[in-house]
Design an enzyme around this catalytic site. Structure first.
Site, PDB file in Angstrom:
ATOM      1  N   LYS A 128       1.419   3.479   2.215  1.00  0.00           N
ATOM      2  CA  LYS A 128       2.341   3.601   3.496  1.00  0.00           C
ATOM      3  C   LYS A 128       3.504   2.797   3.527  1.00  0.00           C
ATOM      4  O   LYS A 128       4.615   3.057   3.745  1.00  0.00           O
ATOM      5  CB  LYS A 128       1.496   3.523   4.744  1.00  0.00           C
ATOM      6  CG  LYS A 128       2.226   3.290   5.836  1.00  0.00           C
ATOM      7  CD  LYS A 128       1.242   3.352   7.080  1.00  0.00           C
ATOM      8  CE  LYS A 128       2.082   3.206   8.361  1.00  0.00           C
ATOM      9  NZ  LYS A 128       2.706   2.167   8.684  1.00  0.00           N
ATOM     10  N   GLU A 129       3.378   1.336   2.879  1.00  0.00           N
ATOM     11  CA  GLU A 129       4.521   0.476   3.009  1.00  0.00           C
ATOM     12  C   GLU A 129       5.395   0.873   1.699  1.00  0.00           C
ATOM     13  O   GLU A 129       6.450   0.662   2.049  1.00  0.00           O
ATOM     14  CB  GLU A 129       3.914  -0.883   2.588  1.00  0.00           C
ATOM     15  CG  GLU A 129       3.171  -1.496   3.933  1.00  0.00           C
ATOM     16  CD  GLU A 129       2.306  -2.627   3.328  1.00  0.00           C
ATOM     17  OE1 GLU A 129       1.942  -3.559   4.313  1.00  0.00           O
ATOM     18  OE2 GLU A 129       1.983  -2.812   2.193  1.00  0.00           O
TER      19      GLU A 129
ATOM     20  N   ASN B 217       0.831  -1.145   0.121  1.00  0.00           N
ATOM     21  CA  ASN B 217      -0.161  -0.140  -0.322  1.00  0.00           C
ATOM     22  C   ASN B 217       0.814   1.175   0.078  1.00  0.00           C
ATOM     23  O   ASN B 217       1.983   1.160   0.025  1.00  0.00           O
ATOM     24  CB  ASN B 217      -1.047   0.033   1.405  1.00  0.00           C
ATOM     25  CG  ASN B 217      -0.153  -0.084   2.553  1.00  0.00           C
ATOM     26  OD1 ASN B 217       0.747   0.380   2.714  1.00  0.00           O
ATOM     27  ND2 ASN B 217      -0.935  -0.707   3.572  1.00  0.00           N
TER      28      ASN B 217
ATOM     29  N   ASP C 263      -6.656  -8.592   0.878  1.00  0.00           N
ATOM     30  CA  ASP C 263      -6.577 -10.197   0.641  1.00  0.00           C
ATOM     31  C   ASP C 263      -7.290 -10.426  -0.361  1.00  0.00           C
ATOM     32  O   ASP C 263      -7.135 -11.249  -1.315  1.00  0.00           O
ATOM     33  CB  ASP C 263      -7.120 -10.736   2.171  1.00  0.00           C
ATOM     34  CG  ASP C 263      -6.280 -10.544   3.193  1.00  0.00           C
ATOM     35  OD1 ASP C 263      -5.217 -10.312   2.978  1.00  0.00           O
ATOM     36  OD2 ASP C 263      -6.909 -10.589   4.668  1.00  0.00           O
TER      37      ASP C 263
END
Length: 473
Positions: A198-199, A196, A268
């Site tokens: 942020k990652e 995402n 997921d």
């Protein structure tokens, strides 16, 4: 769109399996012991979480799947195992002394009040690593794609990840990764990694704004650093961005969500659908669009709930056609609507030759609540009730005509003589019947909170309309 068929595919999932627990109740007062709400528990539900939820999405999309990971020798492992079996997921978990990771969410008045995590994050032993690798490499050869679902709980160590990625490349089997943490060397050489926003910022060691140019710049840097073929960045309300190892090849796909209620498990769902799209032979961009559409559906549900194949197929229909639901799909929608506090109204009928009386009746029914569900008799049901020459219009035409009415929110067909079974499962807040019935004679009234009888409009009757047509000819 043609029907989706993933029935011949097998997806291997290795990662951190979890059990999700929802403790649901009502809040009436604040505790005298501390400034916290007292929750009067009404339901205690369990669902598959983490890597197990990835498998659950794959299974509900019609493919076969196997879960590899670890679990504890505890009661929660037994619950997890039963859920895996119930959802036709092959269980290849290895029992260890590490407790089964469980997340318990306390829900009061449709709001999450607290979350309790039962877990122990630790390095797994060399013996367990060896067993996981052995199982993974054996099953990988029989799979059409592999997903590494890393939730940072210990299963996805570098030795396991690299072994799977290298074998996948040798066998030309795509390995997709849902990453966690800042140690990405273990993912090096993967077919696709999906962080995402942020990652992405964490691995790029800088703030990355949710803008196309920023995603392209920092995404390409990360992709090249770790030799990925594709990087798929999920961007919340701005959808997804796909970056290819081909120079300057970027695709930005806008979000497909119609209403966001709960983002739990959306990642997921996305990677599960993406893996099936790729394994079935779709072009990478088409597979990403399919995954984006699936994620847009599940964020409209409450809790960690998988995508259903029928829901995904229905999402390609026109707006009116989306109103027509199977009972299974409708129940998942109703669950969300009830969690949102919506008042559900149910009525039923044959609605053969739609006329002013029907429309007035349906409008009055809708005014009683927020959502109007219409149970529609199938052709076979109508024949048994009205005779062999009925219906005049077939069930598909009748459903489409009803779906064009703004006051009708959902339509579900039933083949029985009465809608009792549907009413029992939906449990509407208000059950509406038209005519001169007495409330105590209305079928299914025991499953509704209230039952209301609305009078028919004089002068309007399908039978009378048919009679006048015959007389005029």
């Amino acid at each position: 769109m043609a029907k989706l068929d993933f029935s011949r595919l097998h997806i291997l999932v290795i990662g951190d399996a979890m059990l999700d627990n929802y403790i649901i109740g009502q809040v009436f007062r604040i505790s005298p012991e501390a400034p916290v709400p007292i929750v009067n528990v009404k339901q205690n539900q369990y669902s598959l979480g983490g890597a197990a939820n990835v498998c659950n999405n794959i299974a509900h999309l019609g493919a076969s799947t196997t879960l590899i990971g670890i679990s504890g020798k505890d009661e929660n492992n037994k619950i997890l195992g039963k859920l895996l079996k119930k959802n036709s997921i092959n269980n290849a978990l290895i029992e260890t002394e590490i407790p089964t990771t469980t997340k318990a969410r306390i829900i009061g008045e449709h709001q999450q009040i607290a979350r309790l995590d039962y877990e122990k994050i630790s390095f797994i032993s060399e013996e367990v690593v060896g067993k996981l690798k052995e199982r993974a490499l054996l099953l990988l050869k029989k799979s059409d794609a592999v997903i590494i679902s890393d939730y940072g709980k210990g299963v996805c160590c570098e030795e396991i990840c690299q072994s799977i990625i290298q074998t996948g490349r040798d066998l030309n089997i795509p390995v997709l990764i849902d990453p966690k943490g800042k140690e990405w060397n273990k993912y090096k050489g993967a077919f696709l990694v999906s962080p995402n926003l942020k990652e992405l910022g964490e691995i790029a060691s800088k703030h990355v704004a949710n803008e196309d140019s920023q995603i392209e710049k920092h995404g390409m840097e990360v992709l090249k650093r770790y030799s990925f073929k594709y990087l798929l960045v999920t961007r919340s309300e701005k959808g997804m961005s796909l970056i290819s190892n081909k120079e300057k090849e970027y695709y930005h796909i806008p979000t497909d969500a119609r209403e966001v209620y709960d983002v739990s498990g959306a990642g997921d769902t996305a990677i599960a659908t993406l893996s099936l799209g790729i394994a079935s032979g779709l072009k990478i961009l088409d597979a990403v669009k399919l995954a984006n559409r699936a994620a847009g559906i599940v964020v409209g549900k409450f809790g960690t709930v998988p995508i259903e194949k029928g829901e995904l197929e229905e999402s390609f229909y026109l707006k009116e056609e989306r109103k027509i639901k199977s009972l299974l799909h409708l129940l998942s929608v109703v669950k969300v609507l009830k969690a949102q506090g919506k008042i559900i109204v149910f009525t039923n009928g044959c609605f053969d030759i739609l006329h002013t009386g029907h429309i007035t009746y349906l409008r009055q029914a809708k005014e009683l609540g927020d959502i109007l569900i219409v149970g529609l008799n199938t052709d076979n049901s109508v024949k048994r009730l009205k005779g062999e020459k009925r219906p005049i219009f077939n069930e598909k035409d009748r459903a489409k005509m009803l779906s064009s009415l703004e006051v009708v929110d959902y339509i579900v067909l039933f083949d029985e003589d009465t809608p009792k079974n549907i009413i029992k499962k939906i449990k509407p807040d208000i059950l509406v019947k038209g005519g001169d019935y007495k409330v105590e004679k209305v079928i299914g009234r025991e499953f509704a909170s209230r039952t209301i009888v609305l009078p028919y409009i004089n002068g309007y009757s399908t039978t009378e309309i048919i009679k006048r047509i015959k007389e005029s000819s």
